[in-house]
Enzyme design. Sequence first.
Site, PDB file in Angstrom:
ATOM      1  N   CYS A 197      23.313  -8.897  18.804  1.00 25.83           N
ATOM      2  CA  CYS A 197      22.923  -7.555  18.994  1.00 25.83           C
ATOM      3  C   CYS A 197      23.672  -7.106  17.840  1.00 25.83           C
ATOM      4  O   CYS A 197      24.187  -7.558  16.754  1.00 25.83           O
ATOM      5  CB  CYS A 197      23.991  -6.941  20.127  1.00 25.83           C
ATOM      6  SG  CYS A 197      23.213  -5.314  20.744  1.00 25.83           S
ATOM      7  N   CYS A 234      25.047  -3.820  17.472  1.00 30.12           N
ATOM      8  CA  CYS A 234      25.981  -2.712  17.568  1.00 30.12           C
ATOM      9  C   CYS A 234      27.538  -3.001  16.907  1.00 30.12           C
ATOM     10  O   CYS A 234      27.846  -2.054  16.418  1.00 30.12           O
ATOM     11  CB  CYS A 234      26.234  -2.066  19.020  1.00 30.12           C
ATOM     12  SG  CYS A 234      26.758  -3.857  20.213  1.00 30.12           S
ATOM     13  N   CYS A 252      22.404  -0.195  18.973  1.00 32.44           N
ATOM     14  CA  CYS A 252      22.264  -1.676  18.979  1.00 32.44           C
ATOM     15  C   CYS A 252      20.870  -1.800  18.312  1.00 32.44           C
ATOM     16  O   CYS A 252      20.088  -2.757  18.191  1.00 32.44           O
ATOM     17  CB  CYS A 252      21.957  -2.018  20.453  1.00 32.44           C
ATOM     18  SG  CYS A 252      23.401  -1.718  21.370  1.00 32.44           S
ATOM     19  N   LYS A 289      19.791  -5.106  31.711  1.00 29.82           N
ATOM     20  CA  LYS A 289      21.058  -4.640  31.269  1.00 29.82           C
ATOM     21  C   LYS A 289      21.240  -2.923  31.475  1.00 29.82           C
ATOM     22  O   LYS A 289      20.366  -2.312  30.923  1.00 29.82           O
ATOM     23  CB  LYS A 289      21.424  -5.015  29.852  1.00 29.82           C
ATOM     24  CG  LYS A 289      22.700  -4.519  29.128  1.00 29.82           C
ATOM     25  CD  LYS A 289      22.867  -5.014  27.765  1.00 29.82           C
ATOM     26  CE  LYS A 289      24.095  -4.287  27.274  1.00 29.82           C
ATOM     27  NZ  LYS A 289      24.365  -4.998  25.753  1.00 29.82           N
ATOM     28  N   ARG A 327      23.661   4.909  24.834  1.00 24.63           N
ATOM     29  CA  ARG A 327      22.668   4.015  24.919  1.00 24.63           C
ATOM     30  C   ARG A 327      21.590   4.233  25.871  1.00 24.63           C
ATOM     31  O   ARG A 327      21.084   3.236  26.272  1.00 24.63           O
ATOM     32  CB  ARG A 327      23.431   2.609  25.110  1.00 24.63           C
ATOM     33  CG  ARG A 327      24.574   2.199  24.201  1.00 24.63           C
ATOM     34  CD  ARG A 327      24.754   0.721  23.948  1.00 24.63           C
ATOM     35  NE  ARG A 327      25.826   0.281  23.503  1.00 24.63           N
ATOM     36  CZ  ARG A 327      26.574   0.320  22.271  1.00 24.63           C
ATOM     37  NH1 ARG A 327      25.649   1.112  21.220  1.00 24.63           N
ATOM     38  NH2 ARG A 327      27.553  -0.044  21.816  1.00 24.63           N
ATOM     39  N   GLU A 356      11.539  -5.503  33.829  1.00 16.89           N
ATOM     40  CA  GLU A 356      12.174  -5.863  32.356  1.00 16.89           C
ATOM     41  C   GLU A 356      12.440  -7.567  32.483  1.00 16.89           C
ATOM     42  O   GLU A 356      12.028  -8.108  31.609  1.00 16.89           O
ATOM     43  CB  GLU A 356      13.708  -5.380  32.504  1.00 16.89           C
ATOM     44  CG  GLU A 356      13.794  -3.973  31.810  1.00 16.89           C
ATOM     45  CD  GLU A 356      13.392  -3.922  30.511  1.00 16.89           C
ATOM     46  OE1 GLU A 356      13.147  -4.914  29.838  1.00 16.89           O
ATOM     47  OE2 GLU A 356      13.956  -2.843  29.711  1.00 16.89           O
ATOM     48  N   LYS A 369      23.113  -7.479  34.277  1.00 16.73           N
ATOM     49  CA  LYS A 369      24.847  -6.826  33.816  1.00 16.73           C
ATOM     50  C   LYS A 369      24.633  -5.528  33.974  1.00 16.73           C
ATOM     51  O   LYS A 369      23.817  -5.030  33.564  1.00 16.73           O
ATOM     52  CB  LYS A 369      24.594  -7.350  32.445  1.00 16.73           C
ATOM     53  CG  LYS A 369      25.845  -6.798  31.641  1.00 16.73           C
ATOM     54  CD  LYS A 369      25.597  -7.047  30.123  1.00 16.73           C
ATOM     55  CE  LYS A 369      26.953  -6.283  29.457  1.00 16.73           C
ATOM     56  NZ  LYS A 369      26.722  -6.120  28.028  1.00 16.73           N
ATOM     57  N   TYR A 388      35.438 -13.039  31.900  1.00 13.61           N
ATOM     58  CA  TYR A 388      36.813 -12.792  31.179  1.00 13.61           C
ATOM     59  C   TYR A 388      37.703 -13.566  31.995  1.00 13.61           C
ATOM     60  O   TYR A 388      38.913 -13.919  31.678  1.00 13.61           O
ATOM     61  CB  TYR A 388      37.302 -11.365  30.929  1.00 13.61           C
ATOM     62  CG  TYR A 388      36.183 -10.740  30.067  1.00 13.61           C
ATOM     63  CD1 TYR A 388      36.109 -11.117  28.658  1.00 13.61           C
ATOM     64  CD2 TYR A 388      35.210 -10.136  30.427  1.00 13.61           C
ATOM     65  CE1 TYR A 388      35.200 -10.448  27.715  1.00 13.61           C
ATOM     66  CE2 TYR A 388      34.353  -9.340  30.107  1.00 13.61           C
ATOM     67  CZ  TYR A 388      34.320  -9.658  28.797  1.00 13.61           C
ATOM     68  OH  TYR A 388      33.065  -8.843  27.766  1.00 13.61           O
TER      69      TYR A 388
HETATM   70  C1  PBG Z   1      26.271  -5.552  23.071  1.00 19.85           C
HETATM   71  C2  PBG Z   1      27.257  -5.731  24.284  1.00 19.85           C
HETATM   72  C3  PBG Z   1      28.032  -5.050  25.082  1.00 19.85           C
HETATM   73  C4  PBG Z   1      28.494  -5.940  26.268  1.00 19.85           C
HETATM   74  C5  PBG Z   1      27.788  -7.296  26.086  1.00 19.85           C
HETATM   75  N1  PBG Z   1      27.104  -6.882  24.708  1.00 19.85           N
HETATM   76  C6  PBG Z   1      28.342  -3.576  25.280  1.00 19.85           C
HETATM   77  C7  PBG Z   1      27.505  -2.635  25.110  1.00 19.85           C
HETATM   78  O1  PBG Z   1      26.134  -2.599  25.609  1.00 19.85           O
HETATM   79  O2  PBG Z   1      27.841  -1.275  24.957  1.00 19.85           O
HETATM   80  C8  PBG Z   1      29.370  -5.376  27.332  1.00 19.85           C
HETATM   81  C9  PBG Z   1      30.275  -6.438  27.780  1.00 19.85           C
HETATM   82  C10 PBG Z   1      31.309  -6.017  28.702  1.00 19.85           C
HETATM   83  O3  PBG Z   1      31.493  -5.072  29.086  1.00 19.85           O
HETATM   84  O4  PBG Z   1      32.105  -7.068  28.905  1.00 19.85           O
HETATM   85  N2  PBG Z   1      25.500  -4.681  23.092  1.00 19.85           N
END
Ligand code: PBG
Length: 324
Positions: free
Chosen positions: A120, A122, A130, A196, A218, A234, A249, A314
């Site tokens: 990514c 970002c 991103c 996502k 975003r 998607e 996600k 995590y």
């Molecule tokens: C990068 C990304 C994000 C997460 C994973 N890859 C953050 C976002 O999209 O703002 C979030 C992961 C998490 O909250 O554990 N784009």
Amino acid sequence: MTFPINRMRRLRTSENLRSMVRETHLTVKDFIYPLFVRYGVDKKIPMQSMPGVFQFSVDQLKAEINEINSLGVPAVLLFGIPEYKDGLASSGYDEHGVVQEAIRAIKDICPDLLVITDVCLCEYMDHGHCGIVQADGTINNDASLELLAREALSHVQAGADIVAPSDMMDGRVGYIRNILDTEGYNQIPIMAYAAKYSSAFYGPFREAAESAPKFGNRKTYQMDPANILEALREVELDIQEGADIVMVKPALAYLDVLKAVKDKFGYPTAAYNVSGEYAMVKAAAAQGWIDGDAAMMEILVGIKRAGADMIITYAAKDVAKIIG
Ligand code: PBG
């Protein structure tokens, strides 16, 4: 047949009996552990909103990697906190960038541990979006693809086993697949963050990855939480473009999406149990309001029951210690 012939409680009388009729089993092989790697040396910085999670400088990875591996967790997912950020995310595809160096270090410490990299922009952009931001503040989708592909390629050249684009630009899976194939990496799988959502549950992550957008949000690229049919489109597109593994996600508020994706496509499916989902459990447990370990196990078994073949969490190390 009904009560009293049929008594559901008969099969619940002991733990051994319950375990014989258990339908869903969590194993340590279900987990992917996210790791934040940071520039600099001698750094192991705890994250306020994610107890137990740290940013590591590359020289500090050894003990962590050995622990992850000895617990039997099969894979890590890398995020980078680079030394510099700019408008073209150039630290993201620098061959000596923090993720690239971390990949080499991990492969040196433990060659068998699967290294998946989050692809990514970002984390490497000065504005925290991103994709490439244009003068009017909008994101240039097609120009961003080139940078994402460079980043993915540089991860693979450094030794990454799987790349995981999380940017939600249209067409990026196909673009990355094409570059990897052209450069001789047709055996490297793509794990696509396919569905996502634009979620409030990413808050703690943005602290950990130092990647919060400096303006706006975003919502022009991540999905509206209200939509499931769009999620299926998607996922379908990412599969057509060459995704090997598809992801939903976050996980908890999207278990219906996870199930629908698994049922419809039957593809290897990952669920991301995101930072805010982890933080909620940890925060309530710290207050003594819930049993944190039991709640975490219940959440993870629910994600697996809904259709996840793998779970990015995590809590991977903590749960590995519990389930052995
Ligand atoms: C990068 C990304 C994000 C997460 C994973 N890859 C953050 C976002 O999209 O703002 C979030 C992961 C998490 O909250 O554990 N784009």
